[in-house]
Design a protein around this motif. Structure first.
Motif, short mmCIF file in Angstrom:
data_model
loop_
_atom_site.label_atom_id
_atom_site.label_comp_id
_atom_site.label_asym_id
_atom_site.label_seq_id
_atom_site.Cartn_x
_atom_site.Cartn_y
_atom_site.Cartn_z
N ALA A 50 0.84 -1.20 0.00
CA ALA A 50 0.00 0.00 0.00
C ALA A 50 0.87 1.25 0.00
CB ALA A 50 -0.92 0.00 1.22
N VAL A 51 0.35 2.29 -0.61
CA VAL A 51 1.01 3.60 -0.62
C VAL A 51 0.14 4.54 0.19
CG1 VAL A 51 1.75 5.54 -2.06
CG2 VAL A 51 1.98 3.20 -2.91
N ARG A 52 0.75 5.21 1.18
CA ARG A 52 0.02 6.19 1.98
C ARG A 52 0.12 7.54 1.28
NH1 ARG A 52 2.56 6.49 6.87
NH2 ARG A 52 3.16 8.64 6.63
N LEU A 53 -1.01 8.23 1.15
CA LEU A 53 -1.07 9.50 0.45
C LEU A 53 -1.15 10.67 1.44
CD1 LEU A 53 -3.59 8.44 -2.34
CD2 LEU A 53 -1.09 8.40 -2.41
N SER A 54 -0.82 11.85 0.95
CA SER A 54 -0.75 13.03 1.81
C SER A 54 -2.10 13.44 2.39
CB SER A 54 -0.15 14.21 1.05
OG SER A 54 -0.92 14.53 -0.09
N ASP A 55 -3.19 12.98 1.81
CA ASP A 55 -4.51 13.30 2.37
C ASP A 55 -4.94 12.31 3.44
OD1 ASP A 55 -5.15 11.03 0.92
OD2 ASP A 55 -6.64 12.01 -0.37
N GLY A 56 -4.03 11.37 3.81
CA GLY A 56 -4.33 10.40 4.85
C GLY A 56 -4.87 9.08 4.32
N SER A 57 -5.25 9.04 3.07
CA SER A 57 -5.78 7.80 2.52
C SER A 57 -4.64 6.86 2.15
CB SER A 57 -6.67 8.08 1.29
OG SER A 57 -5.90 8.63 0.24
N SER A 58 -5.02 5.62 1.83
CA SER A 58 -4.05 4.62 1.47
C SER A 58 -4.50 3.97 0.17
CB SER A 58 -3.95 3.58 2.58
OG SER A 58 -2.92 2.66 2.31
N LEU A 59 -3.54 3.65 -0.68
CA LEU A 59 -3.85 3.09 -1.99
C LEU A 59 -3.16 1.73 -2.11
CD1 LEU A 59 -5.16 3.80 -4.76
CD2 LEU A 59 -2.96 4.76 -5.39
N PRO A 60 -3.95 0.63 -2.21
CA PRO A 60 -3.32 -0.69 -2.34
C PRO A 60 -2.75 -0.90 -3.74
CG PRO A 60 -5.70 -0.89 -2.50
CD PRO A 60 -5.40 0.56 -2.21
N TYR A 61 -1.74 -1.77 -3.85
CA TYR A 61 -1.17 -2.08 -5.16
C TYR A 61 -0.75 -3.54 -5.21
CZ TYR A 61 3.47 -1.77 -2.96
OH TYR A 61 4.57 -1.97 -2.15
N ASP A 62 -0.72 -4.08 -6.43
CA ASP A 62 -0.15 -5.39 -6.68
C ASP A 62 1.31 -5.23 -7.09
OD1 ASP A 62 -2.53 -6.90 -6.22
OD2 ASP A 62 -3.25 -6.29 -8.19
N LYS A 63 1.55 -4.30 -8.01
CA LYS A 63 2.90 -3.94 -8.43
C LYS A 63 3.00 -2.43 -8.37
CE LYS A 63 3.74 -7.91 -11.32
NZ LYS A 63 4.22 -8.40 -12.58
N LEU A 64 4.17 -1.94 -8.00
CA LEU A 64 4.37 -0.51 -7.84
C LEU A 64 5.51 -0.03 -8.72
CD1 LEU A 64 3.70 2.10 -6.21
CD2 LEU A 64 5.42 1.36 -4.56
N LEU A 65 5.25 1.01 -9.48
CA LEU A 65 6.27 1.64 -10.31
C LEU A 65 6.50 3.05 -9.77
CD1 LEU A 65 8.04 1.97 -12.87
CD2 LEU A 65 5.97 2.80 -14.02
N LEU A 66 7.74 3.36 -9.42
CA LEU A 66 8.09 4.70 -8.98
C LEU A 66 8.54 5.50 -10.19
CD1 LEU A 66 10.07 3.91 -5.70
CD2 LEU A 66 7.67 4.58 -5.95
N ALA A 67 7.73 6.47 -10.60
CA ALA A 67 8.04 7.32 -11.75
C ALA A 67 8.10 8.75 -11.23
CB ALA A 67 6.97 7.15 -12.83
N THR A 68 9.25 9.11 -10.73
CA THR A 68 9.38 10.38 -10.02
C THR A 68 9.72 11.57 -10.90
OG1 THR A 68 11.70 9.94 -9.58
CG2 THR A 68 10.12 9.19 -7.92
N GLY A 69 9.94 11.34 -12.19
CA GLY A 69 10.34 12.45 -13.05
C GLY A 69 11.82 12.70 -12.90
N SER A 70 12.24 13.85 -13.36
CA SER A 70 13.66 14.16 -13.26
C SER A 70 13.86 15.64 -13.03
CB SER A 70 14.38 13.74 -14.55
OG SER A 70 13.93 14.53 -15.63
N LEU A 71 15.03 15.96 -12.62
CA LEU A 71 15.43 17.35 -12.43
C LEU A 71 16.71 17.57 -13.22
CD1 LEU A 71 14.90 17.73 -8.59
CD2 LEU A 71 13.48 18.68 -10.40
N PRO A 72 16.90 18.76 -13.75
CA PRO A 72 18.16 19.00 -14.46
C PRO A 72 19.33 19.01 -13.48
CG PRO A 72 16.93 21.04 -14.23
CD PRO A 72 16.05 19.94 -13.71
N ARG A 73 20.48 18.59 -13.97
CA ARG A 73 21.68 18.69 -13.15
C ARG A 73 22.08 20.16 -13.10
NH1 ARG A 73 25.66 14.60 -15.81
NH2 ARG A 73 24.15 14.67 -17.47
N LYS A 74 22.19 20.70 -11.93
CA LYS A 74 22.56 22.11 -11.77
C LYS A 74 24.06 22.26 -11.91
CE LYS A 74 18.38 23.43 -10.45
NZ LYS A 74 17.58 24.51 -10.89
N LEU A 75 24.46 23.34 -12.56
CA LEU A 75 25.88 23.62 -12.68
C LEU A 75 26.43 24.03 -11.32
CD1 LEU A 75 26.13 25.64 -16.01
CD2 LEU A 75 26.96 23.34 -15.55
N PRO A 76 27.49 23.39 -10.85
CA PRO A 76 28.03 23.69 -9.52
C PRO A 76 28.97 24.90 -9.55
CG PRO A 76 29.23 21.87 -10.48
CD PRO A 76 28.16 22.24 -11.47
#
Length: 146
Positions: A50-76
Motif C-alpha cells: 500500500a502507498v500512503r497519500l498526503s490526504d491520509g488515505s491509502s492506496l493498495p497495489y499489486d505492483k508498484l512503479l516509482l516514476a518520479t520524473g527528473s530534475l536538471p543537473r545544476k551547474l556547480p
C-alpha cells in the motif's frame, strides 16, 4: 504533462506553440486508469502493498512503479544567478526566448536533442552559440556514431 519538443523549437523562435497534452482525462478513463490529483505519495508500506497519500488515505497495489520524473543537473558554479537558466517548462522557454537576439551570446551545456534544438533556434534568431558536451561527441546517448 505535455510534449516538450516545442519548448526548444517554436517557443524559442517566437511562434507560440500549441501545448499538446500527452494524455487527457477521457483517454485515461477509457483505459481504466484512475488519475488522482493534488495528493502526494508520502510512504510505501511494502509488507501491506500500500502507498500512503498526503490526504491520509491509502492506496493498495499489486505492483508498484516509482516514476518520479527528473530534475536538471545544476551547474556547480557560484554566482551564475539569473544568467543560468534551465529548460524544463513552457515558462522556462519564454524566459530564455526573452534573452535571444542577434547580440546574444549563449552557451548551451548538453549536446543532446534538446540542447541542439535550442542551439538551432538560437542561431535562427541570430545569437552566437557555443554547445558544450561532456561526451566525446554530440548526441552520444541518442544516436549511433554512424
Amino acid at each position: 504533462p505535455y510534449e516538450r519538443p516545442p519548448l526548444s523549437k517554436e517557443a524559442m523562435t517566437g511562434e507560440v506553440p500549441a501545448i499538446k497534452a500527452i494524455t487527457s482525462e477521457e483517454l485515461l478513463a477509457e483505459r481504466s486508469i484512475r488519475h488522482i490529483r493534488s495528493v502526494r505519495a508520502v510512504a510505501i508500506d511494502r509488507a501491506a502493498h500500500a502507498v500512503r497519500l498526503s490526504d491520509g488515505s491509502s492506496l493498495p497495489y499489486d505492483k508498484l512503479l516509482l516514476a518520479t520524473g527528473s530534475l536538471p543537473r545544476k551547474l556547480p558554479m557560484p554566482g551564475l544567478g539569473e544568467r543560468c537558466v534551465y529548460l524544463r517548462t513552457f515558462n522556462d522557454a519564454l524566459a530564455i526566448r526573452a534573452h535571444l537576439n542577434p547580440k546574444s551570446r549563449i552557451a548551451i551545456v548538453g549536446g543532446g536533442f534538446i540542447g541542439l534544438e535550442l542551439a538551432a533556434s538560437s542561431r535562427k534568431l541570430g545569437a552566437t552559440v557555443t554547445v558544450i558536451e561532456a561526451q566525446p561527441r554530440i548526441l552520444m546517448r541518442g544516436v549511433p556514431a554512424e
